[in-house]
Design an enzyme around this catalytic site. Sequence first.
Site, PDB file in Angstrom:
ATOM      1  N   GLU A   1     -21.751 -26.439  -1.943  1.00  0.00           N
ATOM      2  CA  GLU A   1     -22.735 -27.162  -1.130  1.00  0.00           C
ATOM      3  C   GLU A   1     -22.061 -28.106  -0.141  1.00  0.00           C
ATOM      4  O   GLU A   1     -22.303 -29.316  -0.164  1.00  0.00           O
ATOM      5  CB  GLU A   1     -23.650 -27.994  -2.041  1.00  0.00           C
ATOM      6  CG  GLU A   1     -24.421 -27.212  -3.068  1.00  0.00           C
ATOM      7  CD  GLU A   1     -25.090 -28.116  -4.106  1.00  0.00           C
ATOM      8  OE1 GLU A   1     -24.779 -29.323  -4.169  1.00  0.00           O
ATOM      9  OE2 GLU A   1     -25.919 -27.602  -4.854  1.00  0.00           O
TER      10      GLU A   1
ATOM     11  N   CYS B   1     -29.914 -56.901  17.139  1.00  0.00           N
ATOM     12  CA  CYS B   1     -29.768 -58.277  16.671  1.00  0.00           C
ATOM     13  C   CYS B   1     -29.287 -58.311  15.228  1.00  0.00           C
ATOM     14  O   CYS B   1     -30.043 -58.672  14.313  1.00  0.00           O
ATOM     15  CB  CYS B   1     -31.095 -59.001  16.817  1.00  0.00           C
ATOM     16  SG  CYS B   1     -31.671 -58.965  18.512  1.00  0.00           S
ATOM     17  N   GLU B   2     -28.069 -57.870  15.004  1.00  0.00           N
ATOM     18  CA  GLU B   2     -27.432 -57.882  13.684  1.00  0.00           C
ATOM     19  C   GLU B   2     -25.936 -57.983  13.932  1.00  0.00           C
ATOM     20  O   GLU B   2     -25.399 -57.259  14.777  1.00  0.00           O
ATOM     21  CB  GLU B   2     -27.652 -56.542  12.935  1.00  0.00           C
ATOM     22  CG  GLU B   2     -29.068 -56.212  12.586  1.00  0.00           C
ATOM     23  CD  GLU B   2     -29.490 -56.715  11.222  1.00  0.00           C
ATOM     24  OE1 GLU B   2     -28.636 -57.164  10.438  1.00  0.00           O
ATOM     25  OE2 GLU B   2     -30.707 -56.660  10.968  1.00  0.00           O
TER      26      GLU B   2
HETATM   27  C1  LIG Z   1     -24.856 -34.910  -0.411  1.00  0.00           C
HETATM   28  C2  LIG Z   1     -24.740 -33.736  -1.304  1.00  0.00           C
HETATM   29  C3  LIG Z   1     -23.899 -32.676  -0.959  1.00  0.00           C
HETATM   30  C4  LIG Z   1     -23.047 -32.661   0.276  1.00  0.00           C
HETATM   31  O1  LIG Z   1     -22.072 -33.661   0.323  1.00  0.00           O
HETATM   32  P1  LIG Z   1     -20.971 -33.635   1.488  1.00  0.00           P
HETATM   33  O2  LIG Z   1     -20.099 -34.755   1.159  1.00  0.00           O
HETATM   34  O3  LIG Z   1     -21.707 -33.829   2.766  1.00  0.00           O
HETATM   35  O4  LIG Z   1     -20.298 -32.315   1.422  1.00  0.00           O
HETATM   36  C5  LIG Z   1     -23.838 -31.594  -1.820  1.00  0.00           C
HETATM   37  N1  LIG Z   1     -24.576 -31.546  -2.956  1.00  0.00           N
HETATM   38  C6  LIG Z   1     -25.409 -32.549  -3.304  1.00  0.00           C
HETATM   39  C7  LIG Z   1     -26.190 -32.434  -4.551  1.00  0.00           C
HETATM   40  C8  LIG Z   1     -25.509 -33.675  -2.497  1.00  0.00           C
HETATM   41  O5  LIG Z   1     -26.325 -34.667  -2.857  1.00  0.00           O
END
Ligand SMILES: *Cc1c(COP(=O)(O)O)cnc(C)c1O
Length: 427
Positions: free
Chosen positions: A274, A345-346
């Site tokens: 992922e 404004c921060e």
């Molecule tokens: C955020 C997330 C990712 C991706 O993370 P990256 O650092 O962008 O590769 C993959 N799996 C889950 C469950 C996430 O929450």
Amino acid sequence: MSETFAYVNGRLHAEEVDLARIAETVGTPFYCYSTAAIAQRYRRFEAAVAPLGGRICYAVKANSNQAVLATLAGLGAGADVVSEGEARRAVAAGVPPERIVFSGVGKTEAELVYALETGIGQVNIESERDLELLSRLAVAHGRHMPIAIRVNPDVDALTHAKIATGKAENKFGIDIDAAPRVFARAAALPGVEPVAVALHIGSQLTDFTPYEQAFSRVAELVRALRADGIPIRHLDLGGGIGVSYHGGPAPDVAAYAEIVQRTVGDLDCALLFEPGRYLVAEAGVLVGTVIDVKQGATRRFVVADFAMNDLIRPTLYEAYHPILPVIEPLLGATTSVVDVVGPICETGDFLARDRALPPVAPGDLLAVTHAGAYGAVMSSTYNTRPTVPEVLVTGARWAVVRPRPTYDELIGLDRMPDWLAGDSGTR
Ligand SMILES: *Cc1c(COP(=O)(O)O)cnc(C)c1O
């Protein structure tokens, strides 16, 4: 920086498109993404994991513009989503529902019903409450849902504290020691079928040792589960692979794949990855215009029309982003050290601090690079600034893939209650 952003005849281009030309048409600030850069990262990742039998579900939260999602879907990616809204974006952009994984802590009943009715391919369970609820809903809807149980392997991802997710103290997943009991419970419940172990230990990992530890723990768990008669067939190894924001050598996906092979390669499991940031971070720039150059008592400020509401990473994560003038500086131009700030404004409204920049003047365009991930998706309308628009480039073509809302659209979202609507009462 990605090779797809380079100076051509002294002007910074995205592929074959002059960023200054986009600025003339669209105005600033805007995000610009390169299709070629996304495709290159995707193919590089795919080449590393395909020999392991790995599939890729792009983590939509890194950049959820539907044009980006459609680009990645066209390359073969599925999607990893963490909300119904992201799932709907992915489906709308053409990702087949069965190639969508629904991750995330705290899924609502409505979201789980959406997942069941839409035919989402896999739901990743992060608590026993998720599990019991999904089982009950699946039975009620006459569905059957393959699930992964996300475990928390208690590993320090050695990244920024706000994006580490795999320590016991983090809210994510089920404690790995409790996992066998939860898997046994899942196997006994109707409507759900535990097929996978999932984990995601954090984001922007540049040292891969934590993966080695986490994947080894998961391999041990898979063996224990199988001994208990639970036939784990898939592993969802999450994302988190970092990029080099400082322009050093990029973390090597081949080295990552080698760790995967060594730790879980002999389990005969189908693998799911992922990646989010890795695929899109270097594929995007945020372009803005210098409004003012201002000498404070102790610091020099370059005030631009982009701000923390457009790119919050510097102030939220102390992130470093390279900043380049869109018109190439003269060779040997002297630099001075400045803070690049926005108009909000921060005091936290900065894009860079203590940054050596060549001379810039009001009206000059600046490009904040490596801004394709966790940029536009985290933008807000704070200070009633219109949401920053997004542009996608491919070759010599470009298109606005999310326009800048007008002020009327922005402020027209408010509604007056009848006791404030005035005499006419028409609002
Ligand atoms: C955020 C997330 C990712 C991706 O993370 P990256 O650092 O962008 O590769 C993959 N799996 C889950 C469950 C996430 O929450």
